[in-house]
Design a protein around this motif. Sequence first.
Motif, PDB file in Angstrom:
ATOM      1  N   ALA A 136      58.260  35.841  19.061  1.00  0.00           N
ATOM      2  CA  ALA A 136      58.592  34.875  18.004  1.00  0.00           C
ATOM      3  C   ALA A 136      57.497  33.807  17.887  1.00  0.00           C
ATOM      4  O   ALA A 136      57.089  33.424  16.786  1.00  0.00           O
ATOM      5  N   ASP A 137      57.018  33.335  19.040  1.00  0.00           N
ATOM      6  CA  ASP A 137      55.950  32.327  19.030  1.00  0.00           C
ATOM      7  C   ASP A 137      54.682  32.891  18.418  1.00  0.00           C
ATOM      8  O   ASP A 137      54.003  32.230  17.626  1.00  0.00           O
ATOM      9  N   ALA A 138      54.381  34.118  18.814  1.00  0.00           N
ATOM     10  CA  ALA A 138      53.166  34.765  18.304  1.00  0.00           C
ATOM     11  C   ALA A 138      53.258  34.935  16.790  1.00  0.00           C
ATOM     12  O   ALA A 138      52.298  34.637  16.070  1.00  0.00           O
ATOM     13  N   ASP A 139      54.429  35.384  16.312  1.00  0.00           N
ATOM     14  CA  ASP A 139      54.578  35.588  14.873  1.00  0.00           C
ATOM     15  C   ASP A 139      54.424  34.270  14.116  1.00  0.00           C
ATOM     16  O   ASP A 139      53.808  34.213  13.053  1.00  0.00           O
ATOM     17  N   LYS A 140      54.991  33.210  14.696  1.00  0.00           N
ATOM     18  CA  LYS A 140      54.889  31.894  14.057  1.00  0.00           C
ATOM     19  C   LYS A 140      53.415  31.502  13.940  1.00  0.00           C
ATOM     20  O   LYS A 140      52.937  31.081  12.890  1.00  0.00           O
ATOM     21  N   ARG A 141      52.714  31.694  15.050  1.00  0.00           N
ATOM     22  CA  ARG A 141      51.281  31.388  15.084  1.00  0.00           C
ATOM     23  C   ARG A 141      50.507  32.255  14.087  1.00  0.00           C
ATOM     24  O   ARG A 141      49.610  31.778  13.392  1.00  0.00           O
ATOM     25  N   SER A 142      50.893  33.507  13.994  1.00  0.00           N
ATOM     26  CA  SER A 142      50.211  34.425  13.080  1.00  0.00           C
ATOM     27  C   SER A 142      50.368  33.963  11.634  1.00  0.00           C
ATOM     28  O   SER A 142      49.409  33.987  10.856  1.00  0.00           O
ATOM     29  N   ILE A 143      51.602  33.547  11.293  1.00  0.00           N
ATOM     30  CA  ILE A 143      51.848  33.114   9.916  1.00  0.00           C
ATOM     31  C   ILE A 143      51.027  31.852   9.612  1.00  0.00           C
ATOM     32  O   ILE A 143      50.414  31.729   8.554  1.00  0.00           O
ATOM     33  N   GLU A 144      50.989  30.922  10.582  1.00  0.00           N
ATOM     34  CA  GLU A 144      50.146  29.717  10.408  1.00  0.00           C
ATOM     35  C   GLU A 144      48.701  30.110  10.143  1.00  0.00           C
ATOM     36  O   GLU A 144      48.048  29.619   9.225  1.00  0.00           O
ATOM     37  N   GLN A 145      48.219  31.008  11.002  1.00  0.00           N
ATOM     38  CA  GLN A 145      46.805  31.390  10.940  1.00  0.00           C
ATOM     39  C   GLN A 145      46.499  32.116   9.625  1.00  0.00           C
ATOM     40  O   GLN A 145      45.468  31.882   9.001  1.00  0.00           O
ATOM     41  N   LEU A 146      47.413  32.996   9.216  1.00  0.00           N
ATOM     42  CA  LEU A 146      47.211  33.719   7.951  1.00  0.00           C
ATOM     43  C   LEU A 146      47.284  32.761   6.762  1.00  0.00           C
ATOM     44  O   LEU A 146      46.579  32.935   5.768  1.00  0.00           O
ATOM     45  N   THR A 147      48.140  31.747   6.876  1.00  0.00           N
ATOM     46  CA  THR A 147      48.216  30.746   5.815  1.00  0.00           C
ATOM     47  C   THR A 147      46.890  30.008   5.697  1.00  0.00           C
ATOM     48  O   THR A 147      46.392  29.748   4.606  1.00  0.00           O
ATOM     49  N   LYS A 148      46.303  29.691   6.850  1.00  0.00           N
ATOM     50  CA  LYS A 148      45.018  28.975   6.853  1.00  0.00           C
ATOM     51  C   LYS A 148      43.917  29.751   6.137  1.00  0.00           C
ATOM     52  O   LYS A 148      43.024  29.150   5.554  1.00  0.00           O
ATOM     53  N   VAL A 149      43.955  31.081   6.246  1.00  0.00           N
ATOM     54  CA  VAL A 149      42.908  31.857   5.573  1.00  0.00           C
ATOM     55  C   VAL A 149      43.365  32.292   4.176  1.00  0.00           C
ATOM     56  O   VAL A 149      42.767  33.185   3.569  1.00  0.00           O
ATOM     57  N   GLY A 150      44.448  31.656   3.672  1.00  0.00           N
ATOM     58  CA  GLY A 150      44.850  31.877   2.286  1.00  0.00           C
ATOM     59  C   GLY A 150      45.666  33.129   2.059  1.00  0.00           C
ATOM     60  O   GLY A 150      45.679  33.659   0.953  1.00  0.00           O
ATOM     61  N   LEU A 151      46.357  33.607   3.093  1.00  0.00           N
ATOM     62  CA  LEU A 151      47.104  34.861   2.938  1.00  0.00           C
ATOM     63  C   LEU A 151      48.585  34.690   3.243  1.00  0.00           C
ATOM     64  O   LEU A 151      49.248  35.619   3.695  1.00  0.00           O
ATOM     65  N   ALA A 152      49.119  33.493   2.952  1.00  0.00           N
ATOM     66  CA  ALA A 152      50.526  33.227   3.249  1.00  0.00           C
ATOM     67  C   ALA A 152      51.431  34.258   2.592  1.00  0.00           C
ATOM     68  O   ALA A 152      52.464  34.629   3.143  1.00  0.00           O
ATOM     69  N   GLU A 153      51.028  34.750   1.411  1.00  0.00           N
ATOM     70  CA  GLU A 153      51.877  35.695   0.685  1.00  0.00           C
ATOM     71  C   GLU A 153      51.745  37.119   1.205  1.00  0.00           C
ATOM     72  O   GLU A 153      52.477  37.999   0.789  1.00  0.00           O
ATOM     73  N   LYS A 154      50.783  37.364   2.087  1.00  0.00           N
ATOM     74  CA  LYS A 154      50.470  38.742   2.450  1.00  0.00           C
ATOM     75  C   LYS A 154      50.860  39.093   3.885  1.00  0.00           C
ATOM     76  O   LYS A 154      50.456  40.142   4.381  1.00  0.00           O
ATOM     77  N   VAL A 155      51.609  38.242   4.553  1.00  0.00           N
ATOM     78  CA  VAL A 155      51.840  38.436   5.987  1.00  0.00           C
ATOM     79  C   VAL A 155      52.487  39.783   6.309  1.00  0.00           C
ATOM     80  O   VAL A 155      52.252  40.347   7.379  1.00  0.00           O
ATOM     81  N   ASP A 156      53.310  40.304   5.387  1.00  0.00           N
ATOM     82  CA  ASP A 156      54.003  41.557   5.679  1.00  0.00           C
ATOM     83  C   ASP A 156      53.332  42.779   5.065  1.00  0.00           C
ATOM     84  O   ASP A 156      53.838  43.886   5.168  1.00  0.00           O
ATOM     85  N   GLU A 157      52.202  42.585   4.413  1.00  0.00           N
ATOM     86  CA  GLU A 157      51.495  43.724   3.813  1.00  0.00           C
ATOM     87  C   GLU A 157      50.744  44.518   4.885  1.00  0.00           C
ATOM     88  O   GLU A 157      50.306  43.961   5.890  1.00  0.00           O
ATOM     89  N   TYR A 158      50.588  45.813   4.613  1.00  0.00           N
ATOM     90  CA  TYR A 158      49.769  46.638   5.494  1.00  0.00           C
ATOM     91  C   TYR A 158      48.329  46.629   4.986  1.00  0.00           C
ATOM     92  O   TYR A 158      48.091  46.396   3.801  1.00  0.00           O
ATOM     93  N   PRO A 159      47.378  46.870   5.879  1.00  0.00           N
ATOM     94  CA  PRO A 159      45.964  46.770   5.494  1.00  0.00           C
ATOM     95  C   PRO A 159      45.599  47.568   4.248  1.00  0.00           C
ATOM     96  O   PRO A 159      44.784  47.120   3.446  1.00  0.00           O
ATOM     97  N   ASP A 160      46.227  48.760   4.057  1.00  0.00           N
ATOM     98  CA  ASP A 160      45.838  49.574   2.898  1.00  0.00           C
ATOM     99  C   ASP A 160      46.245  48.933   1.584  1.00  0.00           C
ATOM    100  O   ASP A 160      45.843  49.383   0.527  1.00  0.00           O
ATOM    101  N   ARG A 161      47.073  47.897   1.642  1.00  0.00           N
ATOM    102  CA  ARG A 161      47.491  47.217   0.416  1.00  0.00           C
ATOM    103  C   ARG A 161      46.667  45.953   0.175  1.00  0.00           C
ATOM    104  O   ARG A 161      46.949  45.198  -0.736  1.00  0.00           O
TER     105      ARG A 161
END
Lengths: 261, 246
Positions: free
Chosen positions: A130-155
């Motif tokens: 849970a902590d890791a996922d929270k951190r991941s979402i923060e980090q992905l938000t920082k690089v402008g991908l808040a909307e893409k956290v659940d997407e797979y790489p091919d998308r």
Amino acid sequence: MSDETVSLSEDVARGETILKVSNLKKSYGKLEVLRDIDLDIKKGEVICVLGPSGSGKSTMLRCLNLLESPTGGTIELKGDIVFDGTKPKNLDDLRRETGMVFQSFNLFPNMSAKENVSIAQVRVRGRKKADADKRSIEQLTKVGLAEKVDEYPDRLSGGQQQRVAIARALAMDPEVMLFDEVTSALDPELVKGVLDVMRELADSGMTMICVTHEIGFAKEVADRVIFMDGGYIVEQGPPKDVLDAPREERTKKFLGLVLDH
Amino acid sequence: MGEFFQTYFDFSIMGDNFNAVLEGFWWTIKLSLIGGAFALAWGLILSVIRQLPGKALAPVRWLAIAYIDCLRGIPMLLTLLLIYGGLGTLQSTGTIPEWLGIPEFFGWPSSFWYGVMALTLTYGAYMAEVYRAGIESIPRGQMEAARSLGMSHGQAMRFVIVPQAIRRVIPPLLNDYIALMKDTSLVSVISLAEVVHVGQDVYSTTFNPSALTLGAIMFLIVTLPLARLVDWQIKRQDEKFQRGLA
């Protein structure tokens, strides 16, 4: 392995040497790729490494986190030997303190963006899912991908994939970030988004070593530019010296070829 | 045409011998399930040995490679006959223990277990190659990315490489499994009463191959859906691959 046991030694202050490379050599059979590299990398420094293909710049970068095993020389991380000339020491510490981003992204295709960023936090850092996922979402938000956290790489587009890769490395809280031609495989219109992320990272004080062909980025962001050719560091210094007024013939020639088209 | 039909599809012979043929097919199923399970495991062990790192372990790798090459280069019938012809003798001279020389676990005949051995030894070699190809098909960058994040070689294999490789080896493993299932019929030559053996017994008394036809139909009932499954799996993966995911 938990967050408390991360540091091998005391934190180094900004401006102090964090990675020290001495007499680094690498050859594949008879082919010498790195001949004699000496390099001090200071905390907070942004270094851009330029050079023609085959100059050894990517190999040098890959030797810094021992993805390639050097054939000679030493590497010190915060004063501790991590490579003693023949074999790695404290390899886990080194890998934990260095994050790497690759030209070909290398996202794990069977995991979502969030899982890509979380997996090593859980398996290597020992964080709770849970902590890791929270951190991941923060980090992905920082690089402008808040909307893409659940997407797979091919998308995701190449630029988005590369930003996930940056987030994945950053989530491990590395001391040094290594960038290996991270925009070379991208369509031109996607390059800017990735460079913007790197620029922000540089402004935040991250120690960065970037092998790149983006002269403009080097000029603007680098504290130091290194020009390599034939397995040697030919010339290094502040970008205004190396890029605007190079001393060495080889540097002049290379920059002429790169800037003239 | 009528004669052809009478020869291969004599329903009275099929009906009279249905239970016997089905019983034979049950041995076929047992052989393929148990032999298949052992072959899967043995193949995995071989492929792991083959990929052990380091100079010191080179001789062990060579042994594994030599084994794989040899067993793939010998007809399974020959392997089976060598096991059958040798183990009983070695046991009687005391060279190997009786449970290995004349194995009769679960009260099943030793010809059954010789069959399991031959299937395991031969198909283990085939499957080892499938596993290896699967792991090697994962791009190098995946291992590098995992290692650069601080994972050990073992962690990278377990969490990154193998989960991706498994999807890719399922279709070729299923293919090998279909081949293995058909090769269980070879065990009839050392007089295990599996489906082919029963069919031939019926033939030798009736001079009509309809019981063999019945056996063929039973094979098809199992192998045809498996073949479709393989195709479906491959197609699914191709689609993913085209999207850059497989």
